[in-house]
Each structure stands twice: as C-alpha cells, then as structure tokens.
Design a protein around this motif. Sequence first.
Motif, PDB file in Angstrom:
ATOM      1  N   ARG A 138     -28.498  14.396  32.187  1.00  0.00           N
ATOM      2  CA  ARG A 138     -28.820  13.080  31.357  1.00  0.00           C
ATOM      3  C   ARG A 138     -29.211  13.612  30.223  1.00  0.00           C
ATOM      4  O   ARG A 138     -29.610  12.606  29.265  1.00  0.00           O
ATOM      5  N   SER A 139     -29.165  14.708  29.804  1.00  0.00           N
ATOM      6  CA  SER A 139     -29.385  15.150  28.508  1.00  0.00           C
ATOM      7  C   SER A 139     -28.376  15.183  27.531  1.00  0.00           C
ATOM      8  O   SER A 139     -27.284  15.109  27.844  1.00  0.00           O
ATOM      9  N   GLN A 140     -28.747  15.725  26.314  1.00  0.00           N
ATOM     10  CA  GLN A 140     -27.615  15.936  25.088  1.00  0.00           C
ATOM     11  C   GLN A 140     -26.467  16.737  25.592  1.00  0.00           C
ATOM     12  O   GLN A 140     -25.517  16.782  24.940  1.00  0.00           O
ATOM     13  N   ILE A 141     -26.773  17.922  26.578  1.00  0.00           N
ATOM     14  CA  ILE A 141     -25.791  18.686  26.825  1.00  0.00           C
ATOM     15  C   ILE A 141     -24.565  17.972  27.460  1.00  0.00           C
ATOM     16  O   ILE A 141     -23.342  18.419  26.912  1.00  0.00           O
ATOM     17  N   PHE A 142     -24.706  16.887  27.955  1.00  0.00           N
ATOM     18  CA  PHE A 142     -23.496  16.433  28.605  1.00  0.00           C
ATOM     19  C   PHE A 142     -23.295  14.951  27.803  1.00  0.00           C
ATOM     20  O   PHE A 142     -22.487  14.091  28.286  1.00  0.00           O
ATOM     21  N   ASP A 143     -23.791  14.752  26.658  1.00  0.00           N
ATOM     22  CA  ASP A 143     -23.814  13.375  25.996  1.00  0.00           C
ATOM     23  C   ASP A 143     -22.466  12.663  25.661  1.00  0.00           C
ATOM     24  O   ASP A 143     -22.107  11.768  25.575  1.00  0.00           O
ATOM     25  N   ALA A 144     -21.559  13.711  25.325  1.00  0.00           N
ATOM     26  CA  ALA A 144     -20.139  13.330  24.931  1.00  0.00           C
ATOM     27  C   ALA A 144     -19.450  12.740  25.980  1.00  0.00           C
ATOM     28  O   ALA A 144     -18.570  11.970  25.830  1.00  0.00           O
ATOM     29  N   CYS A 145     -19.808  12.865  27.185  1.00  0.00           N
ATOM     30  CA  CYS A 145     -19.115  12.252  28.576  1.00  0.00           C
ATOM     31  C   CYS A 145     -20.084  10.987  28.897  1.00  0.00           C
ATOM     32  O   CYS A 145     -19.425  10.441  29.723  1.00  0.00           O
ATOM     33  N   HIS A 146     -21.166  10.844  28.624  1.00  0.00           N
ATOM     34  CA  HIS A 146     -22.063   9.728  29.053  1.00  0.00           C
ATOM     35  C   HIS A 146     -21.351   8.325  29.026  1.00  0.00           C
ATOM     36  O   HIS A 146     -21.638   7.505  29.872  1.00  0.00           O
ATOM     37  N   LYS A 147     -20.756   7.863  28.136  1.00  0.00           N
ATOM     38  CA  LYS A 147     -19.798   6.875  27.763  1.00  0.00           C
ATOM     39  C   LYS A 147     -18.735   6.509  28.826  1.00  0.00           C
ATOM     40  O   LYS A 147     -18.314   5.493  28.969  1.00  0.00           O
ATOM     41  N   LYS A 148     -18.193   7.725  29.302  1.00  0.00           N
ATOM     42  CA  LYS A 148     -16.990   7.729  30.119  1.00  0.00           C
ATOM     43  C   LYS A 148     -17.523   7.703  31.508  1.00  0.00           C
ATOM     44  O   LYS A 148     -16.942   7.250  32.395  1.00  0.00           O
ATOM     45  N   VAL A 149     -18.404   8.495  31.808  1.00  0.00           N
ATOM     46  CA  VAL A 149     -18.705   8.767  33.333  1.00  0.00           C
ATOM     47  C   VAL A 149     -20.275   8.693  33.498  1.00  0.00           C
ATOM     48  O   VAL A 149     -21.087   9.438  32.783  1.00  0.00           O
TER      49      VAL A 149
END
Length: 636
Positions: free
Chosen positions: A556-567
């Motif tokens: 849930r951190s910035q590492i995966f932030d680019a995908c949070h709006k999609k998945v």
Amino acid sequence: MRRTRRRLLILVLSLAFVSSIGRCVASESIIGSRETCDIEGEDFTVDKIPNTRCFNCLCKNGFVECRKQQCPSIEGCYTLLEPREDECCHRCKGCVQNGVHHGSETEWIEENDPCRIFSCKAGVITESRLHCYTPCSNPVPAAAGQCCPVCVGCHVNGQLVTADRSVTTTEDPCVTCRCNAAGRLTCAKQACPVLHCPGSKIVHDSGECCPRCKGSRRYLSPPKGACMLGTGVYNSGMQFYLDQCTRCSCSNSTVSCVRETCPVHDCPAEHQIALPGRCCPQCPEVEEVRPSCTYAGKTYGDGESWKLDSCKACACMQGKVRCAMPMCPPLNLPCPPNSRLEHPEGQCCPRCVESDGVCTVFGDPHYRTFDGKFFSFKGACKYQLASDCSGHTFSVRVTNDARSTRFSAWTKTIAIKVGDLKVNLGQKMRVKVNGKKVDIPYRVANRLDVNRTADSIVVSTQIGIKVLWDGISFLEVSAPTSYRGRLCGLCGNFNSLPKDDFTNRRGKLLQDPQPFGQSWLVGAKRSCVRPKPMVNFDRAKRCRGRKDHRLCNRLRSQIFDACHKKVNPTMYYKACLQDMCECPTENCYCESFTAYAHECKRLGIQLPHWRKSTRCRTGWDQFSAPAGPSFVPRFP
C-alpha cells in the motif's frame, strides 16, 4: 449471491446529450468516487443508481465497477424515442409501410421487383433502384428473386472479396461487392438514404459513399398528421422535392422519398462533370483504350493487378487504373469489457478482440479464477487446476506442499498435459518434458515452446494454452476464448459468470471453497502432505499477534502507487497477512507482491523497481543462490 452496498459512491449523472429544447435525456454513465470491495467477482445491487436493472455492478480488481447495458449506437439519429419502462436504451424512430414496422437502419426489397429497394433511417423511408455493376467479361444471369448478374470468382480490381467483408471501388465508393460461400460475386449501387437532420449537422467524410448526420437529438413531434424532415414541417398529403434526385411525400406523419440512383462511373469523382438540371454527373468523353497502365512510375499490362497495402489493391483495365478496398465495419469504441482493440499486421481493418482468460494462483494458495472470483483454499494435495472438460485437449494439475506447517500450503509443482506431451515445472525453475529434464529455451515444433522471462518460465502450446511459473509459488494459466464455457477445475468454468465458479466435479454448485477445492483432488492420497493439525490450535488468534503488517504494508506504499487506481491492493494485502501467518521462510510476503505486480502489468502498468525496493528475489535468483539460511529482509 447479490449484496447491497450502502455507501457506494456519490453519484453525478453525466448528460448523454441535450435536446434542442434544453431537456436532459437519461444518464448514459456514472461518475464519482470509487468504492472498494472485498469479494472479487461478486455481484452488487446499488440502490443509488437510477434504473438499476440497466446497470451490472460487480467487484473487479478490488473496486465496485458498474457498467451500463450495452445499447445500439444512437449517433446520427435526430428522432430519438424515450425508453419504455421495460427498456434501458434509447431507440431511433422506425418506419411503417403497408402496416409493417421496419427498424431504423434496416433495408427491404419489393417482393415482385428485387431491384427495387427500400431503407428506413430515423423514421424516413427512401425508395431507390439498384444499379448493377459486373466487373467480369462473362457474367452469369441473375437467379430468380435476385436483381443483379453474378461473376464467377471473388476478385474486384485485384482485391479479394471474402464472405465476411464487403468491398468497394475507389472510383465509386457507393458500389458494394459481396461474395457468397459458393464463390459468386455480386456488385450493386444504391442511392443514399434521405437524412433527417438540419443541414448544418450533415457531414460527408472523404472516401465515404453517403453523408451522415452528426450528433443526435430527441424526437420533436410535428403537428398532428404533419411530417418533419430536418427543420422543415410538411402537411399530410403534401409532395415536395429535396433536390434534383429526390421526390418526397408526407402521409400520416411519415415521410417517404423516391431517390434516383446514379449509374456506376468509371472515372473518379473529381473528374466527373455536373450538368445543369440533371441529377447525376457524368464522366468526360471516353479516351482511347490503351493496352497498359502506369502507376507510381511502374507500367502494368492490361488485366494485371497489384496490391498497394493491406487495404488497397488495383488492376489495369483497358489502360485505366481501377482500385478496390474492403469496407471496414463500424467500431463502437471503447471495446466491450474483457476485450481490446487489435489491428493485426497485414490486415486492413482493426477489430475488438476478446482477451484471453487468466487464472492466477499465488501464496498460501489464493486463487483468482478465469472469471475473476477470488478465494483461498489451503489443501496440501494434488488438484486439477484447469482442464478441457469438453474436448479433453489439455489439463493442468498442481501439487501443493504444506512446507512443514500445520494449516498452510503452497504450490510446489505443476503438471501440464497436452496430447501425448507432459511438462512438469518444479521449484528452482526445473523443467521436465515427458520425464526428461530439459534446458530452456526448449521447443517441440508446432506443439510446444518453453521460454524464460526476467522472473518466470513461460510454457506456450499450439492450442493457445499458456502457463507462467515463477519457480516459487506464483502461477498463471491463460486460455483463449475458444475455451469459453469448456473448462473445469479450481480455476472455474470460464463462462464469464463468477458466481458459478464453485461448481464441483459432479456439477453441483457449492458455496464454501473448502469442499469445492477438495472435490478437485486427483491422484492417490499419498500425494497429500498435510500433517495433522494441533488440537484447539487457534490460528486466527496466533496470526493477530504477529507483527507482519509492516512487511505487507509495502503493497500500500508508494512502491506500487502507480497501480493503486487500477487494482485495489487491499485484497492482496490481506492475502499477504495470511501468507505470513505460518510462513516458514519469513519472506512469503513477496508472493502477494508478485501477484499484484503481474496483475498491474497485464493492465499496462509497469513497476520496474518493485523487487529492488522490497528485496524480493526471483526464482532465477534462488536457483543460482548458494545454499544457506533463508534471506530475512530488514525494513526500517
């Protein structure tokens, strides 16, 4: 099972279009903040959406996603009718002739005269006569009930006409050529339908046969008995001319027009001459017939054809260049759910193509079926993951290992069977084909390919089944749409309905993942490695006491932030906590991270540095790593 979400989103109704009198027509879509959900693939009923029956809402990628029932295109219709109570879609006004109703955009012919054709467009009937075109020297006379003679063979100006695609000529885009299954070609030209919209809204795209209306509008009823065409109002019984080619009449609020069809011309439109007081233009005087043609600096003999590109072919006809091209069907973009726009190399027309079904397995086994249902099943035996239960063309089985835990399990090996080929995938990227260890890449001509990516092994089969394995516990099985509704196993039946994925081996629909999973057990019981659980062992209480949250929180951190709006990462975060509960190596969090990153990649989102940031190694790293204690990351 259908559930109601009390707080889904703040609805903002977007206007599909506005009529000329400023009234809003029913909403075509929903916009607003997205609500999360926990049960992947579950249906939802949303009370806040008007006309709920017109929307299908389900949990997809951790978000509630609502899609309106797909409706026919209303672009260009200026006689839109309001949906009835039992309908979800606006309709374009149809036509009534001799007491028979015809829908807008339909055509029909006179029973006793097959060359007399009628069309209905937005409530206006257009009558015209077909002009036949025979691009061959020895046509076959028209059969009974047909208007035009036919040509043997399916080529027009060097362009192949296939049974599923019409072809037109570049000299006259109103000529339409079709070929039947028997290889008989028919070409004809008809007049364009009369348009029912203001002149300012009529556009004529380059290369297209007919002009069209741009936009749409609600139907404005004219005075009783009168007719409306464009912005003009005509009394019942009145006859009038739209132009030199078109004579219309009004009867009982219906406009009927007779329009002359111009003959097929051999010269391009830019060379045609318009004559005063005449409906149709004509070509200049016939030039001397020459035995060859010159095109783009190259000379071609009479009758010779050549292809310019995937869309256009030409031929030399008595000294003149004649070209033809396929007529691409209109695309309703964006493509429907679970499909993508594709433009195959060497083909003229783009198309919407259904995406392959993907079943995912990861961690302490968590499964996401081909239809999107998410569940966990901790069996430590051998199971049928996916199989063609109709044609028996393939099967994929998994063996799950308990890893010395009491309640957990992880995928250990995979067995893929296609015909007489059997592929085994094991830990540390080991691959066997028919019992013999092989090196990657490996190929069986026209049947099987085994390759590697940066973090996985990929097995591709000629029948379209693909298996991706990371050598640890992450697994993906992809199936083409030709297998829709034919599959069975832990990955479900691939019929686009998540709610029936828990169908057991006997065809009974279950609700609990445990009996469902057990029903797909295969092989002898000796393949099961589950130790007997401790009596009164409270696993949930033990897991709540662990401090694994800071490891799993990386999802849930910035590492995966680019995908949070999609998945939505919540589902994978919870899976991570479960995996860490009895994790024997302390780095089981990586398996949920791997599944999340792959799902993001499938949606076009790259996360190139996530492994480095989370210190998650690949199966290839573990294969080459020296023996020693398990790697335990230390995060600040």
